[in-house]
Scaffold this motif. Sequence first.
Motif, PDB file in Angstrom:
ATOM      1  N   ALA A   1     -18.298 -23.931  -4.070  1.00 28.35           N
ATOM      2  CA  ALA A   1     -17.042 -24.684  -4.023  1.00 28.35           C
ATOM      3  C   ALA A   1     -16.828 -25.481  -5.307  1.00 28.35           C
ATOM      4  O   ALA A   1     -15.688 -25.669  -5.736  1.00 28.35           O
ATOM      5  CB  ALA A   1     -17.042 -25.625  -2.818  1.00 28.35           C
ATOM      6  N   ALA A   2     -17.915 -25.951  -5.927  1.00 31.01           N
ATOM      7  CA  ALA A   2     -17.771 -26.659  -7.194  1.00 31.01           C
ATOM      8  C   ALA A   2     -17.464 -25.727  -8.362  1.00 31.01           C
ATOM      9  O   ALA A   2     -16.868 -26.133  -9.355  1.00 31.01           O
ATOM     10  CB  ALA A   2     -19.056 -27.447  -7.500  1.00 31.01           C
ATOM     11  N   ARG A   3     -17.832 -24.445  -8.218  1.00 33.33           N
ATOM     12  CA  ARG A   3     -17.616 -23.489  -9.297  1.00 33.33           C
ATOM     13  C   ARG A   3     -16.266 -22.791  -9.193  1.00 33.33           C
ATOM     14  O   ARG A   3     -15.632 -22.495 -10.210  1.00 33.33           O
ATOM     15  CB  ARG A   3     -18.745 -22.453  -9.286  1.00 33.33           C
ATOM     16  N   PHE A   4     -15.794 -22.515  -7.948  1.00 32.00           N
ATOM     17  CA  PHE A   4     -14.582 -21.734  -7.739  1.00 32.00           C
ATOM     18  C   PHE A   4     -13.541 -22.574  -7.011  1.00 32.00           C
ATOM     19  O   PHE A   4     -13.870 -23.570  -6.347  1.00 32.00           O
ATOM     20  CB  PHE A   4     -14.899 -20.464  -6.948  1.00 32.00           C
ATOM     21  N   PRO A   5     -12.263 -22.183  -7.056  1.00 36.22           N
ATOM     22  CA  PRO A   5     -11.208 -23.024  -6.463  1.00 36.22           C
ATOM     23  C   PRO A   5     -11.120 -22.943  -4.949  1.00 36.22           C
ATOM     24  O   PRO A   5     -10.415 -23.745  -4.338  1.00 36.22           O
ATOM     25  CB  PRO A   5      -9.922 -22.480  -7.121  1.00 36.22           C
ATOM     26  N   GLU A   6     -11.796 -22.006  -4.279  1.00 37.92           N
ATOM     27  CA  GLU A   6     -11.708 -21.910  -2.833  1.00 37.92           C
ATOM     28  C   GLU A   6     -12.400 -23.090  -2.156  1.00 37.92           C
ATOM     29  O   GLU A   6     -13.309 -23.706  -2.718  1.00 37.92           O
ATOM     30  CB  GLU A   6     -12.330 -20.598  -2.333  1.00 37.92           C
ATOM     31  N   GLY A   7     -11.986 -23.384  -0.921  1.00 41.57           N
ATOM     32  CA  GLY A   7     -12.560 -24.485  -0.175  1.00 41.57           C
ATOM     33  C   GLY A   7     -13.877 -24.119   0.481  1.00 41.57           C
ATOM     34  O   GLY A   7     -14.279 -22.955   0.551  1.00 41.57           O
ATOM     35  N   GLU A   8     -14.567 -25.147   1.003  1.00 44.54           N
ATOM     36  CA  GLU A   8     -15.886 -24.929   1.607  1.00 44.54           C
ATOM     37  C   GLU A   8     -15.791 -24.112   2.892  1.00 44.54           C
ATOM     38  O   GLU A   8     -16.680 -23.305   3.182  1.00 44.54           O
ATOM     39  CB  GLU A   8     -16.558 -26.272   1.877  1.00 44.54           C
ATOM     40  N   LYS A   9     -14.727 -24.310   3.695  1.00 42.27           N
ATOM     41  CA  LYS A   9     -14.611 -23.556   4.940  1.00 42.27           C
ATOM     42  C   LYS A   9     -14.441 -22.069   4.664  1.00 42.27           C
ATOM     43  O   LYS A   9     -15.056 -21.231   5.322  1.00 42.27           O
ATOM     44  CB  LYS A   9     -13.432 -24.090   5.759  1.00 42.27           C
TER      45      LYS A   9
END
Length: 361
Positions: free
Chosen positions: A75-83
């Motif tokens: 999640a810190a590397r890519f724009p998608e969310g954790e869910k």
Amino acid sequence: MDTQQNTALTRALAEVPGPLPARGVIHIVIPHTDRFTVVGNHLAQRPGLSTAAVGFAVRIQSLPQGTEIGVKALAARFPEGEKLIAAALRELEAIGYLQRARTRLPDGRIVTRTVFCNQPAALLRPRKTAPHQPATPQTPAPARTPQPVPATPLPPQPAPEPEPTLQPVQVLAAAPQPAPIPAPTPQPAPALAATPPCAPAPLPQSAAPRFVPLVPPPTAPKLPPRPLPQPRELTPELHRASTALLAGLRRHTPEFTLSEEDIQQLAPAVAAWLEREAHPDAIRHALTTDPPRPLRQPARLLKHRLIALLPPPLPGAHDLAMPAPRITVTPFQTCDGCERAFRSPTPGRCRDCRTDHAAAA
């Protein structure tokens, strides 16, 4: 005139051999020379696998060895969310591409090891071990036969024609002659010569990892959504009070500005709350307190809270009344011996007569 037209694709399309399809995608394939990752069609075109799971599988394969691929790290590397990332990793873990196991280190610490396999189906196939070769093979493998290196320098000779079989010959120490180049005594080929250099060592069948899905597949059937509560009788007074309460929410919280269609859809549920003697201020507080930020769909939030937070009906006077204590009264009986009255659930003799009768007996 200032808009630049990219004609590179047009020129490349003109060089595509063969007739072009009338519809669908047209591929212009340019071979990669560096910085590329090989992805199999068993992953890219797997039915039932979400596009997010395929994308994260490709991204994980492209990362170097030892890179953190936890939910928070991705999640810190890519724009998608954790869910979304957690759901995609669960899909990959369910079908065997990803495996996470807790391991205890020699110093006592417990860590989670994450293993990603680009072909999990290949791990489940039976492994073929290289057969044991005799000490003096008669026909060595023609595909990977190493070229013999003579011990003494020899002048260049014409290459002999390939023969189907090679027989061991004796190396002569005489001067070179126009005869065919003598070959040294062939040595037994190593066990790994028949396998590609990049192939891993064969593992025993018991050590092959087994991918057991620990979570249900993402396509498991979901429970149907609960319907909106309905009042026993939607009177005009209840309907008017419900629509007024919903339309007035924007006075207290501007984010809850509803359309007329949403108000007409949610009015019966508010009427059910009012029918259960819920105060309008209590309804307004339950529906608008602590909304998510930013609030994108207020109507869906109100629908969820009207269903999940529906209060029970108020108890009546008969529900709050304490039950009367149950008192059991033992009836009177007439003694068969002395005809005195005594309490007993069954007829018979009194205690004194039973004592005298037992003493006489």
